[in-house]
Motif scaffolding. Sequence first.
Motif, PDB file in Angstrom:
ATOM      1  N   PHE A 169      -7.867   6.691   1.805  1.00  0.00           N
ATOM      2  CA  PHE A 169      -6.583   6.651   1.094  1.00  0.00           C
ATOM      3  C   PHE A 169      -6.677   7.647  -0.061  1.00  0.00           C
ATOM      4  O   PHE A 169      -7.580   7.555  -0.889  1.00  0.00           O
ATOM      5  N   PRO A 198      -3.959   6.758  -4.084  1.00  0.00           N
ATOM      6  CA  PRO A 198      -3.343   5.454  -3.785  1.00  0.00           C
ATOM      7  C   PRO A 198      -2.483   4.943  -4.951  1.00  0.00           C
ATOM      8  O   PRO A 198      -2.688   5.355  -6.092  1.00  0.00           O
ATOM      9  N   SER A 204       0.832  -1.213   0.000  1.00  0.00           N
ATOM     10  CA  SER A 204       0.000   0.000   0.000  1.00  0.00           C
ATOM     11  C   SER A 204       0.863   1.257   0.000  1.00  0.00           C
ATOM     12  O   SER A 204       0.445   2.299  -0.492  1.00  0.00           O
TER      13      SER A 204
END
Length: 267
Positions: free
Chosen positions: A169, A172, A113
Amino acid sequence: MADRVRVRGVTIHRPIIYGNIATVLTPAERETSHYPDHTHRWTVAVRSAPSVPDSDIVGGADDLGYFIKRVTFKLHDTYPNPTRNIDKPPFEVSETGWGEFEIQIRITYVAESGEKATTLYHHLKLHPWSITFPMPNASAVPVEPEIPSPENAAKLGPVHSWQYDEIVFTDPFQNFLNLLTAHPPTPLPKTSANKKPVPFHSSNPASLEASLKGGVPEFTSAMEKEEADRMEEAKGKIIKEQEKWRAILIEKEKELERLQKLLTSKE
Ligand code: SLL
């Protein structure tokens, strides 16, 4: 490494809940415990927001392991090994104890991530809301928390304290975005089935009221709307206040100008 490209302008979120459930230990449990001063059994957890239909567990319908690598719960220093790392779902810690305290919850995301960890704080709640919290519109003077006898607390049933949140997020990485979109979250139910009232949280007067009735809380999309309505109402109030004070300020400035003129004319 096209995967390591950030997708600009995209935000994607995952709804979570964090908090705790606590129950009073029975006299038999207390007798057999290694710690006779412990009064409660509790579980602190990070879960997906929707609950499994007809279950007694708050939240947790979705497994969050696809994007969360580890949850670290930092307990009070009175506990042995207070830093508890949980590396797979369910992301929770169960313990017994005698006191409430602040738990630091650190969520670490899967390596691909590229996201920084998130830190949340939860006040471990052992004692019922109805007793420790003044009702809305009651006197603003804080009420001295009154801890019920173990028998009364046991009759009131488990204490729940859960907070809904969304992990957002921004921009991303493409591969992480693919991972997230491959696991769409179960939507929250619109409203709660009869045995599941709203969750208990001090900022929500309806929750507080429901907490007096007991039951297993559940987060719903209707609550999201109610929260948005409360925020709209609060915004309206703030704008009115601002207008009021702006008018007062203009008045005062006029008064100041008048007095200054008077002063110069007298010099
Ligand atoms: C209080 N400030 O005084 C808090 C501290 C600590 C809670 C609460 C037992 C630890 C153990 C435990 O419940 N600690 O015996 O392992 O209320």
